[in-house]
Design a protein around this motif. Structure first.
Motif, mmCIF file in Angstrom:
data_model
loop_
_atom_site.group_PDB
_atom_site.id
_atom_site.type_symbol
_atom_site.label_atom_id
_atom_site.label_comp_id
_atom_site.label_asym_id
_atom_site.label_seq_id
_atom_site.Cartn_x
_atom_site.Cartn_y
_atom_site.Cartn_z
ATOM 1 N N SER A 19 0.826 -1.207 0.000
ATOM 2 C CA SER A 19 0.000 0.000 0.000
ATOM 3 C C SER A 19 0.860 1.256 0.000
ATOM 4 O O SER A 19 2.001 1.257 0.488
ATOM 5 C CB SER A 19 -0.917 0.031 1.223
ATOM 6 N N SER A 20 0.318 2.334 -0.543
ATOM 7 C CA SER A 20 0.973 3.639 -0.454
ATOM 8 C C SER A 20 0.300 4.454 0.647
ATOM 9 O O SER A 20 -0.923 4.419 0.802
ATOM 10 C CB SER A 20 0.912 4.378 -1.788
ATOM 11 N N LEU A 21 1.118 5.180 1.419
ATOM 12 C CA LEU A 21 0.632 5.926 2.573
ATOM 13 C C LEU A 21 1.105 7.362 2.506
ATOM 14 O O LEU A 21 2.305 7.622 2.306
ATOM 15 C CB LEU A 21 1.153 5.314 3.884
ATOM 16 N N ALA A 22 0.195 8.319 2.671
ATOM 17 C CA ALA A 22 0.548 9.719 2.886
ATOM 18 C C ALA A 22 0.428 9.965 4.389
ATOM 19 O O ALA A 22 -0.650 9.767 4.968
ATOM 20 C CB ALA A 22 -0.377 10.647 2.113
ATOM 21 N N VAL A 23 1.534 10.350 5.025
ATOM 22 C CA VAL A 23 1.577 10.415 6.491
ATOM 23 C C VAL A 23 1.890 11.834 6.934
ATOM 24 O O VAL A 23 2.880 12.440 6.501
ATOM 25 C CB VAL A 23 2.633 9.433 7.044
ATOM 26 N N GLY A 110 -2.843 16.886 -5.402
ATOM 27 C CA GLY A 110 -3.431 15.555 -5.523
ATOM 28 C C GLY A 110 -4.791 15.483 -4.864
ATOM 29 O O GLY A 110 -5.742 14.915 -5.418
ATOM 30 N N GLY A 111 -4.912 16.080 -3.684
ATOM 31 C CA GLY A 111 -6.187 16.083 -2.981
ATOM 32 C C GLY A 111 -7.245 16.925 -3.664
ATOM 33 O O GLY A 111 -8.443 16.665 -3.521
ATOM 34 N N GLU A 167 4.335 16.560 -11.017
ATOM 35 C CA GLU A 167 3.091 15.809 -10.938
ATOM 36 C C GLU A 167 2.616 15.725 -9.491
ATOM 37 O O GLU A 167 3.420 15.636 -8.561
ATOM 38 C CB GLU A 167 3.279 14.403 -11.521
ATOM 39 N N SER A 168 1.316 15.749 -9.300
ATOM 40 C CA SER A 168 0.748 15.693 -7.953
ATOM 41 C C SER A 168 0.877 14.291 -7.367
ATOM 42 O O SER A 168 1.240 13.336 -8.060
ATOM 43 C CB SER A 168 -0.716 16.121 -7.982
ATOM 44 N N LEU A 169 0.589 14.181 -6.089
ATOM 45 C CA LEU A 169 0.713 12.911 -5.368
ATOM 46 C C LEU A 169 -0.612 12.522 -4.728
ATOM 47 O O LEU A 169 -1.306 13.360 -4.152
ATOM 48 C CB LEU A 169 1.777 13.017 -4.265
ATOM 49 N N THR A 170 -0.947 11.255 -4.820
ATOM 50 C CA THR A 170 -2.053 10.674 -4.060
ATOM 51 C C THR A 170 -1.562 9.360 -3.461
ATOM 52 O O THR A 170 -0.512 8.834 -3.847
ATOM 53 C CB THR A 170 -3.285 10.408 -4.946
ATOM 54 N N ALA A 171 -2.311 8.837 -2.518
ATOM 55 C CA ALA A 171 -1.921 7.596 -1.857
ATOM 56 C C ALA A 171 -3.163 6.751 -1.582
ATOM 57 O O ALA A 171 -4.283 7.269 -1.538
ATOM 58 C CB ALA A 171 -1.187 7.902 -0.551
ATOM 59 N N ASP A 172 -2.944 5.463 -1.382
ATOM 60 C CA ASP A 172 -4.063 4.581 -1.038
ATOM 61 C C ASP A 172 -4.701 4.993 0.284
ATOM 62 O O ASP A 172 -5.930 5.011 0.417
ATOM 63 C CB ASP A 172 -3.579 3.125 -0.938
ATOM 64 N N ALA A 203 -4.767 14.004 0.262
ATOM 65 C CA ALA A 203 -4.176 13.175 -0.793
ATOM 66 C C ALA A 203 -4.509 11.698 -0.662
ATOM 67 O O ALA A 203 -4.311 10.937 -1.612
ATOM 68 C CB ALA A 203 -2.656 13.359 -0.806
ATOM 69 N N GLY A 204 -5.001 11.262 0.486
ATOM 70 C CA GLY A 204 -5.309 9.848 0.681
ATOM 71 C C GLY A 204 -6.684 9.479 0.152
ATOM 72 O O GLY A 204 -7.660 10.188 0.402
#
Length: 256
Positions: A19-23, A110-111, A167-172, A203-204
């Protein structure tokens, strides 16, 4: 359905290996420590983490890192984590170092559903030109390097200037910490502990928030809410957070 989870363990139960995590957090300020501890108690690995840094050797994301649970990190600096530096230089960890303001905007974009944006930060450096070491080989050579990014020139009030496309970032999943939350997921952060938490939450795809104080929906003054509950999927009440000092600095006692 209620957004309130019975425990930190229940809140992170569907996070799986890979999984990808934005913390959220900055250093050890405002980190979702209870959620990280709950993840560490499970046999999951190959995590991809987006966070300003990676805690310290004994706290926060450093716990997952020391146990070799993290495969890749997108961060702005190594911080006070010697194991982070060791794994990176030894080729055991892939690291994408990103200018701090750019990292913040990549999460926010991303969000907000914005796929990319132009920024002057990093133009004329390996951030834009490519070649930053993402992963080292065992012999110290660069095994994976960052690619070159698109650079364009735009005019404006200050004349023409070059900008790099990020590029923007998102996470699971997003893991965040807030001072106060209500049962609908509306969050209030405490001073500097706000830091990357709202950005990571946005972003999550699934946002999990640990809160020190949980109140019924409607109790919070709408003007005080820093992050609306539309971005938050789960809330877990963990009680007051124990504050850790990332780097203790003391003065000598003056002579009498």
């Amino acid at each position: 359905m209620t957004k309130v989870a019975a425990s930190a363990a229940a809140a992170v139960a569907d996070i799986t290996s890979g999984s990808s995590l934005a913390v959220g957090g900055f250093g050890l300020c405002g980190i979702p420590d209870a959620l990280i501890d709950a993840l560490a108690a499970r046999a999951i690995t190959d995590l991809e983490v987006i966070s300003n840094n990676c805690g310290t050797d004994a706290h926060g994301l450093g716990i997952l890192l020391a146990d070799k649970r993290i495969r890749r990190i997108t961060a702005s600096y190594v911080g006070e984590n010697s194991e982070f530096a060791r794994q990176y230089l030894a080729g055991e960890l892939e690291v994408e170092l990103t200018p701090q303001g750019t990292l913040a905007e990549k999460l926010r974009a991303g969000g907000a559903g914005i796929p990319a944006f132009f920024t002057p930060a990093g133009v004329g450096s390996p951030v834009a030109d490519g070649g930053l070491p993402w992963r080292y080989a065992a012999d110290g050579s660069v095994a994976v390097a960052s690619p070159a990014k698109e650079v364009r020139t735009f005019g404006g009030a200050w004349g023409e200037r070059r900008y790099v496309l990020e590029e923007s970032l998102t996470a699971d999943f997003a893991l965040v910490h807030a001072r106060i939350g209500d049962t609908e997921g509306n969050l209030v952060f405490e001073k500097s502990a706000r830091n990357f938490n709202p950005l990571a939450a946005m972003a999550g795809r699934v946002c999990i928030a640990q809160v020190e104080y949980l109140v019924p929906a409607g109790d919070l003054d709408p003007a005080r809410i820093h992050l609306p509950g539309v971005f938050v999927d789960r809330v877990v009440h963990t009680g007051p957070q124990r504050k850790h000092i990332e780097k203790r600095t003391v003065a000598e006692e003056p002579s009498t």
